[in-house]
Design a protein around this motif. Sequence first.
Motif, PDB file in Angstrom:
ATOM      1  N   ASP A 228       0.815  -1.218   0.000  1.00 33.26           N
ATOM      2  CA  ASP A 228       0.000   0.000   0.000  1.00 33.26           C
ATOM      3  C   ASP A 228       0.849   1.268   0.000  1.00 33.26           C
ATOM      4  O   ASP A 228       0.347   2.354  -0.252  1.00 33.26           O
ATOM      5  CB  ASP A 228      -0.998  -0.002   1.168  1.00 33.26           C
ATOM      6  CG  ASP A 228      -0.349  -0.218   2.528  1.00 33.26           C
ATOM      7  OD1 ASP A 228       0.763  -0.779   2.609  1.00 33.26           O
ATOM      8  OD2 ASP A 228      -0.978   0.180   3.527  1.00 33.26           O
ATOM      9  N   TRP A 229       2.137   1.136   0.255  1.00 30.77           N
ATOM     10  CA  TRP A 229       3.023   2.302   0.207  1.00 30.77           C
ATOM     11  C   TRP A 229       3.535   2.564  -1.212  1.00 30.77           C
ATOM     12  O   TRP A 229       4.168   3.595  -1.464  1.00 30.77           O
ATOM     13  CB  TRP A 229       4.203   2.142   1.162  1.00 30.77           C
ATOM     14  CG  TRP A 229       3.830   2.170   2.625  1.00 30.77           C
ATOM     15  CD1 TRP A 229       2.563   2.325   3.160  1.00 30.77           C
ATOM     16  CD2 TRP A 229       4.711   2.041   3.740  1.00 30.77           C
ATOM     17  NE1 TRP A 229       2.630   2.279   4.530  1.00 30.77           N
ATOM     18  CE2 TRP A 229       3.922   2.114   4.927  1.00 30.77           C
ATOM     19  CE3 TRP A 229       6.086   1.871   3.859  1.00 30.77           C
ATOM     20  CZ2 TRP A 229       4.474   2.018   6.195  1.00 30.77           C
ATOM     21  CZ3 TRP A 229       6.639   1.781   5.138  1.00 30.77           C
ATOM     22  CH2 TRP A 229       5.835   1.859   6.284  1.00 30.77           C
ATOM     23  N   ARG A 230       3.290   1.650  -2.128  1.00 26.94           N
ATOM     24  CA  ARG A 230       3.760   1.867  -3.513  1.00 26.94           C
ATOM     25  C   ARG A 230       3.099   3.089  -4.133  1.00 26.94           C
ATOM     26  O   ARG A 230       3.706   3.801  -4.915  1.00 26.94           O
ATOM     27  CB  ARG A 230       3.492   0.614  -4.358  1.00 26.94           C
ATOM     28  CG  ARG A 230       4.389  -0.531  -3.945  1.00 26.94           C
ATOM     29  CD  ARG A 230       4.159  -1.763  -4.769  1.00 26.94           C
ATOM     30  NE  ARG A 230       5.026  -2.828  -4.274  1.00 26.94           N
ATOM     31  CZ  ARG A 230       5.010  -4.060  -4.709  1.00 26.94           C
ATOM     32  NH1 ARG A 230       4.180  -4.418  -5.670  1.00 26.94           N
ATOM     33  NH2 ARG A 230       5.822  -4.955  -4.194  1.00 26.94           N
ATOM     34  N   LYS A 231       1.842   3.319  -3.776  1.00 29.63           N
ATOM     35  CA  LYS A 231       1.142   4.502  -4.277  1.00 29.63           C
ATOM     36  C   LYS A 231       1.852   5.777  -3.780  1.00 29.63           C
ATOM     37  O   LYS A 231       1.935   6.767  -4.508  1.00 29.63           O
ATOM     38  CB  LYS A 231      -0.321   4.466  -3.798  1.00 29.63           C
ATOM     39  CG  LYS A 231      -1.118   5.702  -4.100  1.00 29.63           C
ATOM     40  CD  LYS A 231      -1.631   5.732  -5.505  1.00 29.63           C
ATOM     41  CE  LYS A 231      -2.579   6.923  -5.707  1.00 29.63           C
ATOM     42  NZ  LYS A 231      -2.705   7.290  -7.100  1.00 29.63           N
ATOM     43  N   VAL A 232       2.370   5.719  -2.558  1.00 28.79           N
ATOM     44  CA  VAL A 232       3.116   6.858  -2.009  1.00 28.79           C
ATOM     45  C   VAL A 232       4.345   7.129  -2.887  1.00 28.79           C
ATOM     46  O   VAL A 232       4.622   8.280  -3.235  1.00 28.79           O
ATOM     47  CB  VAL A 232       3.542   6.593  -0.541  1.00 28.79           C
ATOM     48  CG1 VAL A 232       4.426   7.721  -0.017  1.00 28.79           C
ATOM     49  CG2 VAL A 232       2.314   6.393   0.343  1.00 28.79           C
ATOM     50  N   ALA A 233       5.043   6.064  -3.250  1.00 28.95           N
ATOM     51  CA  ALA A 233       6.227   6.217  -4.107  1.00 28.95           C
ATOM     52  C   ALA A 233       5.836   6.805  -5.461  1.00 28.95           C
ATOM     53  O   ALA A 233       6.537   7.683  -5.985  1.00 28.95           O
ATOM     54  CB  ALA A 233       6.921   4.872  -4.285  1.00 28.95           C
ATOM     55  N   ASP A 234       4.730   6.344  -6.006  1.00 29.53           N
ATOM     56  CA  ASP A 234       4.276   6.865  -7.310  1.00 29.53           C
ATOM     57  C   ASP A 234       3.976   8.363  -7.214  1.00 29.53           C
ATOM     58  O   ASP A 234       4.415   9.146  -8.058  1.00 29.53           O
ATOM     59  CB  ASP A 234       3.007   6.133  -7.772  1.00 29.53           C
ATOM     60  CG  ASP A 234       3.286   4.689  -8.147  1.00 29.53           C
ATOM     61  OD1 ASP A 234       4.464   4.337  -8.367  1.00 29.53           O
ATOM     62  OD2 ASP A 234       2.318   3.911  -8.219  1.00 29.53           O
ATOM     63  N   VAL A 235       3.233   8.749  -6.194  1.00 28.86           N
ATOM     64  CA  VAL A 235       2.850  10.157  -6.031  1.00 28.86           C
ATOM     65  C   VAL A 235       4.082  11.020  -5.749  1.00 28.86           C
ATOM     66  O   VAL A 235       4.186  12.151  -6.234  1.00 28.86           O
ATOM     67  CB  VAL A 235       1.783  10.303  -4.914  1.00 28.86           C
ATOM     68  CG1 VAL A 235       1.479  11.774  -4.639  1.00 28.86           C
ATOM     69  CG2 VAL A 235       0.510   9.552  -5.281  1.00 28.86           C
TER      70      VAL A 235
ATOM     71  N   LEU B 220       5.678  15.997  -3.613  1.00 31.65           N
ATOM     72  CA  LEU B 220       6.135  15.569  -2.283  1.00 31.65           C
ATOM     73  C   LEU B 220       5.057  15.770  -1.223  1.00 31.65           C
ATOM     74  O   LEU B 220       4.860  14.916  -0.360  1.00 31.65           O
ATOM     75  CB  LEU B 220       7.397  16.336  -1.881  1.00 31.65           C
ATOM     76  CG  LEU B 220       8.677  16.037  -2.660  1.00 31.65           C
ATOM     77  CD1 LEU B 220       9.822  16.913  -2.142  1.00 31.65           C
ATOM     78  CD2 LEU B 220       9.048  14.569  -2.578  1.00 31.65           C
ATOM     79  N   ASP B 221       4.356  16.890  -1.262  1.00 23.51           N
ATOM     80  CA  ASP B 221       3.333  17.156  -0.246  1.00 23.51           C
ATOM     81  C   ASP B 221       2.193  16.145  -0.331  1.00 23.51           C
ATOM     82  O   ASP B 221       1.735  15.626   0.689  1.00 23.51           O
ATOM     83  CB  ASP B 221       2.779  18.575  -0.390  1.00 23.51           C
ATOM     84  CG  ASP B 221       3.737  19.642   0.136  1.00 23.51           C
ATOM     85  OD1 ASP B 221       4.789  19.278   0.713  1.00 23.51           O
ATOM     86  OD2 ASP B 221       3.432  20.827  -0.046  1.00 23.51           O
ATOM     87  N   ALA B 222       1.738  15.871  -1.534  1.00 28.91           N
ATOM     88  CA  ALA B 222       0.643  14.909  -1.691  1.00 28.91           C
ATOM     89  C   ALA B 222       1.090  13.517  -1.247  1.00 28.91           C
ATOM     90  O   ALA B 222       0.321  12.779  -0.618  1.00 28.91           O
ATOM     91  CB  ALA B 222       0.167  14.886  -3.147  1.00 28.91           C
ATOM     92  N   ALA B 223       2.329  13.156  -1.564  1.00 28.49           N
ATOM     93  CA  ALA B 223       2.845  11.849  -1.159  1.00 28.49           C
ATOM     94  C   ALA B 223       2.971  11.759   0.355  1.00 28.49           C
ATOM     95  O   ALA B 223       2.630  10.739   0.966  1.00 28.49           O
ATOM     96  CB  ALA B 223       4.194  11.591  -1.819  1.00 28.49           C
ATOM     97  N   LEU B 224       3.460  12.827   0.963  1.00 28.74           N
ATOM     98  CA  LEU B 224       3.616  12.835   2.425  1.00 28.74           C
ATOM     99  C   LEU B 224       2.249  12.752   3.107  1.00 28.74           C
ATOM    100  O   LEU B 224       2.068  11.996   4.067  1.00 28.74           O
ATOM    101  CB  LEU B 224       4.370  14.091   2.853  1.00 28.74           C
ATOM    102  CG  LEU B 224       4.770  14.227   4.313  1.00 28.74           C
ATOM    103  CD1 LEU B 224       5.542  13.015   4.807  1.00 28.74           C
ATOM    104  CD2 LEU B 224       5.601  15.483   4.494  1.00 28.74           C
ATOM    105  N   LEU B 225       1.292  13.502   2.600  1.00 25.30           N
ATOM    106  CA  LEU B 225      -0.064  13.453   3.171  1.00 25.30           C
ATOM    107  C   LEU B 225      -0.654  12.052   3.011  1.00 25.30           C
ATOM    108  O   LEU B 225      -1.251  11.507   3.948  1.00 25.30           O
ATOM    109  CB  LEU B 225      -0.950  14.511   2.498  1.00 25.30           C
ATOM    110  CG  LEU B 225      -2.375  14.652   3.018  1.00 25.30           C
ATOM    111  CD1 LEU B 225      -2.412  14.904   4.531  1.00 25.30           C
ATOM    112  CD2 LEU B 225      -3.101  15.769   2.271  1.00 25.30           C
ATOM    113  N   LEU B 226      -0.468  11.451   1.850  1.00 23.36           N
ATOM    114  CA  LEU B 226      -0.971  10.091   1.628  1.00 23.36           C
ATOM    115  C   LEU B 226      -0.314   9.111   2.594  1.00 23.36           C
ATOM    116  O   LEU B 226      -0.989   8.277   3.215  1.00 23.36           O
ATOM    117  CB  LEU B 226      -0.713   9.666   0.177  1.00 23.36           C
ATOM    118  CG  LEU B 226      -1.096   8.230  -0.188  1.00 23.36           C
ATOM    119  CD1 LEU B 226      -2.578   7.974   0.047  1.00 23.36           C
ATOM    120  CD2 LEU B 226      -0.701   7.936  -1.640  1.00 23.36           C
ATOM    121  N   PHE B 227       1.010   9.226   2.743  1.00 25.34           N
ATOM    122  CA  PHE B 227       1.699   8.321   3.667  1.00 25.34           C
ATOM    123  C   PHE B 227       1.166   8.502   5.085  1.00 25.34           C
ATOM    124  O   PHE B 227       0.900   7.523   5.793  1.00 25.34           O
ATOM    125  CB  PHE B 227       3.221   8.533   3.660  1.00 25.34           C
ATOM    126  CG  PHE B 227       3.877   7.657   4.688  1.00 25.34           C
ATOM    127  CD1 PHE B 227       4.190   6.344   4.401  1.00 25.34           C
ATOM    128  CD2 PHE B 227       4.106   8.125   5.974  1.00 25.34           C
ATOM    129  CE1 PHE B 227       4.730   5.511   5.365  1.00 25.34           C
ATOM    130  CE2 PHE B 227       4.640   7.301   6.948  1.00 25.34           C
ATOM    131  CZ  PHE B 227       4.960   5.993   6.641  1.00 25.34           C
TER     132      PHE B 227
END
Length: 133
Positions: free
Chosen positions: A77-84, A89-96
Amino acid sequence: MALAWGLEPDAVEQAAPILLHGRLAASMLERDYALADPEVLAAAAHHTTARAGMSSLEKLVFLADKTEAQKLERRHDWRKVADVASSDLDAALLLFLDIHLEDAIARRWLIHPRTLEARNELLATARSLETER
Ligand SMILES: [Fe+2]
């Protein structure tokens, strides 16, 4: 070890000492490796909890730590974080942080206040950007 290095663990760090390795690493880098760049030291210190007011470098180090290959093998489920993260960076951090907080609640982990402050700041920024559009 953190106490020996003069760190003062807060209540959450006392209950979850693994969180201290970031601040401890920053102390070691500064004292034993003469690393003086405050942004790099902050990136090391806060790669465990995140915090409000992170620089781009801090966000990058935080996300690189969470999305390294071995972790993605365990956490699909963290792969989506890597994609974003490759574009925002902000969207990925918020998602994580959203994923992490859901885990923390489900597992009844303590949540560090710096983590909540980081997420609140990211949400406030995202909302103000939406309002501007
Ligand atoms: Fe770490």
